[in-house]
Design a protein around this motif. Structure first.
Motif, PDB file in Angstrom:
ATOM      1  N   MET A   1       0.842  -1.172   0.000  1.00  0.00           N
ATOM      2  CA  MET A   1       0.000   0.000   0.000  1.00  0.00           C
ATOM      3  C   MET A   1       0.898   1.250   0.000  1.00  0.00           C
ATOM      4  N   LYS A   2       0.490   2.241  -0.763  1.00  0.00           N
ATOM      5  CA  LYS A   2       1.238   3.496  -0.807  1.00  0.00           C
ATOM      6  C   LYS A   2       1.136   4.224   0.524  1.00  0.00           C
ATOM      7  N   LYS A   3       2.131   5.102   0.763  1.00  0.00           N
ATOM      8  CA  LYS A   3       2.200   5.811   2.041  1.00  0.00           C
ATOM      9  C   LYS A   3       2.639   7.246   1.807  1.00  0.00           C
ATOM     10  N   VAL A   4       2.079   8.184   2.601  1.00  0.00           N
ATOM     11  CA  VAL A   4       2.405   9.596   2.472  1.00  0.00           C
ATOM     12  C   VAL A   4       2.953  10.134   3.800  1.00  0.00           C
ATOM     13  N   PHE A   5       3.991  10.921   3.713  1.00  0.00           N
ATOM     14  CA  PHE A   5       4.535  11.658   4.846  1.00  0.00           C
ATOM     15  C   PHE A   5       3.748  12.956   4.971  1.00  0.00           C
ATOM     16  N   LEU A   6       3.195  13.231   6.151  1.00  0.00           N
ATOM     17  CA  LEU A   6       2.343  14.406   6.359  1.00  0.00           C
ATOM     18  C   LEU A   6       3.137  15.537   7.008  1.00  0.00           C
ATOM     19  N   GLY A   7       3.884  16.266   6.197  1.00  0.00           N
ATOM     20  CA  GLY A   7       4.686  17.377   6.697  1.00  0.00           C
ATOM     21  C   GLY A   7       3.935  18.689   6.591  1.00  0.00           C
ATOM     22  N   GLY A   8       4.460  19.694   7.275  1.00  0.00           N
ATOM     23  CA  GLY A   8       3.858  21.018   7.181  1.00  0.00           C
ATOM     24  C   GLY A   8       3.509  21.575   8.543  1.00  0.00           C
ATOM     25  N   THR A   9       2.534  22.456   8.554  1.00  0.00           N
ATOM     26  CA  THR A   9       2.138  23.173   9.765  1.00  0.00           C
ATOM     27  C   THR A   9       1.667  22.229  10.863  1.00  0.00           C
ATOM     28  N   CYS A  10       2.164  22.485  12.075  1.00  0.00           N
ATOM     29  CA  CYS A  10       1.697  21.780  13.286  1.00  0.00           C
ATOM     30  C   CYS A  10       0.848  22.769  14.076  1.00  0.00           C
ATOM     31  N   ASN A  11       1.263  23.116  15.275  1.00  0.00           N
ATOM     32  CA  ASN A  11       0.622  24.159  16.093  1.00  0.00           C
ATOM     33  C   ASN A  11      -0.880  23.969  16.258  1.00  0.00           C
ATOM     34  N   ASP A  12      -1.293  22.739  16.536  1.00  0.00           N
ATOM     35  CA  ASP A  12      -2.709  22.408  16.755  1.00  0.00           C
ATOM     36  C   ASP A  12      -3.594  22.632  15.531  1.00  0.00           C
ATOM     37  N   SER A  13      -2.996  22.661  14.364  1.00  0.00           N
ATOM     38  CA  SER A  13      -3.793  22.723  13.140  1.00  0.00           C
ATOM     39  C   SER A  13      -4.442  21.358  12.932  1.00  0.00           C
ATOM     40  N   ASP A  14      -5.684  21.339  12.455  1.00  0.00           N
ATOM     41  CA  ASP A  14      -6.372  20.060  12.251  1.00  0.00           C
ATOM     42  C   ASP A  14      -6.377  19.587  10.808  1.00  0.00           C
ATOM     43  N   TRP A  15      -5.550  20.192   9.945  1.00  0.00           N
ATOM     44  CA  TRP A  15      -5.565  19.799   8.536  1.00  0.00           C
ATOM     45  C   TRP A  15      -5.237  18.317   8.378  1.00  0.00           C
ATOM     46  N   GLU A  43      11.603  10.887  11.223  1.00  0.00           N
ATOM     47  CA  GLU A  43      11.026  11.731  10.176  1.00  0.00           C
ATOM     48  C   GLU A  43      11.878  11.674   8.912  1.00  0.00           C
ATOM     49  N   LEU A  44      13.194  11.756   9.051  1.00  0.00           N
ATOM     50  CA  LEU A  44      14.079  11.681   7.878  1.00  0.00           C
ATOM     51  C   LEU A  44      13.916  10.356   7.149  1.00  0.00           C
ATOM     52  N   ARG A  45      13.839   9.249   7.902  1.00  0.00           N
ATOM     53  CA  ARG A  45      13.645   7.929   7.277  1.00  0.00           C
ATOM     54  C   ARG A  45      12.313   7.859   6.541  1.00  0.00           C
ATOM     55  N   GLU A  46      11.267   8.361   7.179  1.00  0.00           N
ATOM     56  CA  GLU A  46       9.940   8.322   6.558  1.00  0.00           C
ATOM     57  C   GLU A  46       9.899   9.155   5.282  1.00  0.00           C
ATOM     58  N   ARG A  47      10.543  10.307   5.281  1.00  0.00           N
ATOM     59  CA  ARG A  47      10.587  11.136   4.067  1.00  0.00           C
ATOM     60  C   ARG A  47      11.260  10.374   2.928  1.00  0.00           C
ATOM     61  N   GLU A  48      12.255   9.588   3.255  1.00  0.00           N
ATOM     62  CA  GLU A  48      12.942   8.786   2.235  1.00  0.00           C
ATOM     63  C   GLU A  48      12.070   7.630   1.753  1.00  0.00           C
ATOM     64  N   GLU A  49      11.401   6.961   2.687  1.00  0.00           N
ATOM     65  CA  GLU A  49      10.702   5.714   2.380  1.00  0.00           C
ATOM     66  C   GLU A  49       9.280   5.887   1.864  1.00  0.00           C
ATOM     67  N   CYS A  50       8.604   6.954   2.258  1.00  0.00           N
ATOM     68  CA  CYS A  50       7.217   7.141   1.815  1.00  0.00           C
ATOM     69  C   CYS A  50       7.137   7.373   0.310  1.00  0.00           C
ATOM     70  N   ASP A  51       6.009   7.001  -0.270  1.00  0.00           N
ATOM     71  CA  ASP A  51       5.784   7.203  -1.701  1.00  0.00           C
ATOM     72  C   ASP A  51       5.562   8.671  -2.030  1.00  0.00           C
ATOM     73  N   TYR A  52       5.022   9.413  -1.062  1.00  0.00           N
ATOM     74  CA  TYR A  52       4.771  10.849  -1.234  1.00  0.00           C
ATOM     75  C   TYR A  52       5.269  11.608  -0.011  1.00  0.00           C
ATOM     76  N   CYS A  53       5.761  12.801  -0.247  1.00  0.00           N
ATOM     77  CA  CYS A  53       6.112  13.738   0.820  1.00  0.00           C
ATOM     78  C   CYS A  53       5.225  14.960   0.637  1.00  0.00           C
ATOM     79  N   LEU A  54       4.238  15.086   1.511  1.00  0.00           N
ATOM     80  CA  LEU A  54       3.273  16.174   1.448  1.00  0.00           C
ATOM     81  C   LEU A  54       3.633  17.249   2.459  1.00  0.00           C
ATOM     82  N   TYR A  55       3.509  18.496   2.037  1.00  0.00           N
ATOM     83  CA  TYR A  55       3.707  19.636   2.924  1.00  0.00           C
ATOM     84  C   TYR A  55       2.516  20.566   2.766  1.00  0.00           C
ATOM     85  N   VAL A  56       1.743  20.716   3.839  1.00  0.00           N
ATOM     86  CA  VAL A  56       0.598  21.616   3.851  1.00  0.00           C
ATOM     87  C   VAL A  56       0.928  22.752   4.815  1.00  0.00           C
TER      88      VAL A  56
END
Length: 129
Positions: A1-15, A43-56
């Motif tokens: 199954m494909k996998k995505v890294f969910l990067g981007g804004t934290c700070n209690d954002s619910d995106w 996090e570095l390993r996941e960015r390498e291994e995931c099929d997608y690296c998403l930044y919102v």
């Protein structure tokens, strides 16, 4: 199954919660209560291994490291890089200058070969396809 890294804004954002409910693929959520060196290395390993690296990016962003990460990934692994920004987050909005800058970041990601999405629905569609 494909996998995505969910990067981007934290700070209690619910995106992430909103997107996760729309995903039909696996994901890695890097948000943890206590950020440690071990978390960073995973996090570095996941960015390498995931099929997608998403930044919102949302108006709750306080740091700028996610912008550096998305540009870095769009240069190193453009085929799996996805960028989006949300105009509003929990009543907080970007100003016109910030929107222009973020649009330029998105276009830069696109020109590097990555994907620039305009909303979370478009992100979900891309990742689920």
């Amino acid at each position: 199954m494909k996998k995505v890294f969910l990067g981007g804004t934290c700070n209690d954002s619910d995106w992430r919660d909103v997107l996760i409910s729309a995903l039909r693929i696996d994901y890695f959520n890097p948000v943890v209560p206590d950020w440690t060196e071990e978390c960073y290395q995973r996090e570095l390993r996941e960015r390498e291994e995931c099929d997608y690296c998403l930044y919102v990016i949302t108006p709750k962003m306080t740091g700028v490291y996610s912008i550096a990460e998305v540009i870095d990934d769009s240069n190193k692994r453009p085929e799996k890089t996805v960028f989006a920004f949300l105009f509003e987050d929990d009543g907080i909005t970007f100003d016109v200058g910030q929107i222009r800058s973020l649009d330029r970041v998105g276009r830069m990601v696109e020109s590097n070969g990555g994907n620039y999405c305009k909303c979370l629905l478009q992100v979900a569609d891309l990742l689920n396809s």
